[in-house]
Design a protein around this motif. Structure first.
Motif, PDB file in Angstrom:
ATOM      1  N   LEU A 178       0.840  -1.188   0.000  1.00  0.00           N
ATOM      2  CA  LEU A 178       0.000   0.000   0.000  1.00  0.00           C
ATOM      3  C   LEU A 178       0.876   1.239   0.000  1.00  0.00           C
ATOM      4  CD1 LEU A 178      -2.676  -0.995   2.690  1.00  0.00           C
ATOM      5  CD2 LEU A 178      -2.892  -1.117   0.205  1.00  0.00           C
ATOM      6  N   ASP A 182      -2.253   5.539   1.536  1.00  0.00           N
ATOM      7  CA  ASP A 182      -3.227   4.461   1.708  1.00  0.00           C
ATOM      8  C   ASP A 182      -3.087   3.831   3.089  1.00  0.00           C
ATOM      9  OD1 ASP A 182      -4.470   4.734  -0.720  1.00  0.00           O
ATOM     10  OD2 ASP A 182      -3.153   3.304  -1.749  1.00  0.00           O
ATOM     11  N   ARG A 183      -1.849   3.689   3.549  1.00  0.00           N
ATOM     12  CA  ARG A 183      -1.632   3.144   4.899  1.00  0.00           C
ATOM     13  C   ARG A 183      -2.147   4.103   5.960  1.00  0.00           C
ATOM     14  NH1 ARG A 183       3.533   1.768   2.781  1.00  0.00           N
ATOM     15  NH2 ARG A 183       4.507   3.408   4.045  1.00  0.00           N
ATOM     16  N   SER A 186      -6.176   4.057   5.494  1.00  0.00           N
ATOM     17  CA  SER A 186      -6.808   2.743   5.625  1.00  0.00           C
ATOM     18  C   SER A 186      -6.421   2.018   6.895  1.00  0.00           C
ATOM     19  CB  SER A 186      -6.433   1.857   4.420  1.00  0.00           C
ATOM     20  OG  SER A 186      -6.859   2.450   3.215  1.00  0.00           O
TER      21      SER A 186
END
Length: 278
Positions: A178, A182-183, A186
């Protein structure tokens, strides 16, 4: 079912009932009943009062009904609530965004955090005279003072929440390749959301206090200014009406934020409940 398994099941159920505490309907009933009892006690204690500064509750409520029919009263309510909502939303948005930036950069966080904690240690009400001296008595001054005062709890809770992200979850995000953001959105941000929303609750209280203080200092609009003016003009019933309405607004704002917190953190509350029931 064997005797042993029956005993285990009953023991488990007994533990669940013990841990769950009082039924939910009892807590809701107590939350409704306690304010009613306090109002009844106030009514009885103030009935027949001849003290100028402690009028009967009946007189205060009658004055409240009279003021509800005046545009001036609703203008003051709208000004106070509008400043509170706008400033709180700005503080939360800025605090979360800055917290994400600082939380994902260890060196930048270490560089800036001493300054953040220095300004956080200053009592929020003490900032109001500074902004009034620099900017003036306009509505923009009140919004700026409320926003900056409510910013720090959200900012600090966001930074701490992202720093406390489980290393195993970070590793899983890296394994799945990711991207950094995104980390963050998410993995880190959902895990930090309980702390962030707790910081928002503190920010709301701070924003409410500074809202009243900023209106009392050199302003002619808002419930805080109207309450202070009533006290200075010896309109004691109007003063008590202002205090009562401010309390209702503060309670309503806290209740709405708590409801929002429970809706957003439904998954987190469910996980904690399962852990308690084990």
């Amino acid at each position: 079912m064997t005797f042993t398994s029956t005993v285990l099941v009953r023991t488990r159920e007994a533990r669940r009932q013990k841990r769950s505490g009082l039924p939910k309907w009892v807590l809701i009933g107590a939350e409704i009943l306690v304010p009613i009892l306090l109002l009844a006690l106030w009514w009885v204690a103030s009935a027949g009062s001849t003290n100028t500064f402690f009028p009967p509750l009946q007189t205060i409520l009658q004055r409240l009904v009279e003021l509800l029919g005046t545009p001036m009263f609703w203008g003051d309510v709208g000004s106070s609530v509008g400043n509170l909502v706008l400033s709180f939303v700005l503080a939360c948005a800025i605090g979360v965004l800055l917290g994400i930036v600082l939380g994902t950069s260890r060196w930048l966080s270490a560089l800036v955090e001493p300054t953040i904690h220095f300004f956080r240690a200053i009592p929020p009400v003490a900032l109001v005279p500074i902004f009034v001296s620099l900017i003036g008595f306009g509505n923009e001054t009140r919004i700026l003072a409320i926003t900056l005062s409510a910013l720090f709890p959200v900012l600090i809770s966001t930074i701490d929440g992202i720093h406390a992200t489980d290393p195993d979850r970070r590793a899983v995000g890296q394994i799945y390749r990711l991207s950094r953001w995104d980390r963050v959105f998410s993995v880190a941000l959902p895990e930090a959301s309980p702390r962030i929303l707790s910081g928002m609750q503190v920010s709301l209280i701070t924003a409410f206090v500074v809202m009243v203080a900023s209106e009392m200092l050199g302003s002619s609009n808002g419930l805080g200014a109207r309450t202070l003016l009533a006290q200075q003009s010896f309109m004691i019933a109007d003063m008590w009406v202002g205090i009562l309405v401010l309390g209702i607004i503060g309670y309503a704002a806290t209740a709405l934020l708590s409801l929002f917190r429970r809706r957003v953190l439904r998954w987190y509350i469910a996980i904690r409940q399962q852990e308690k029931n084990l």
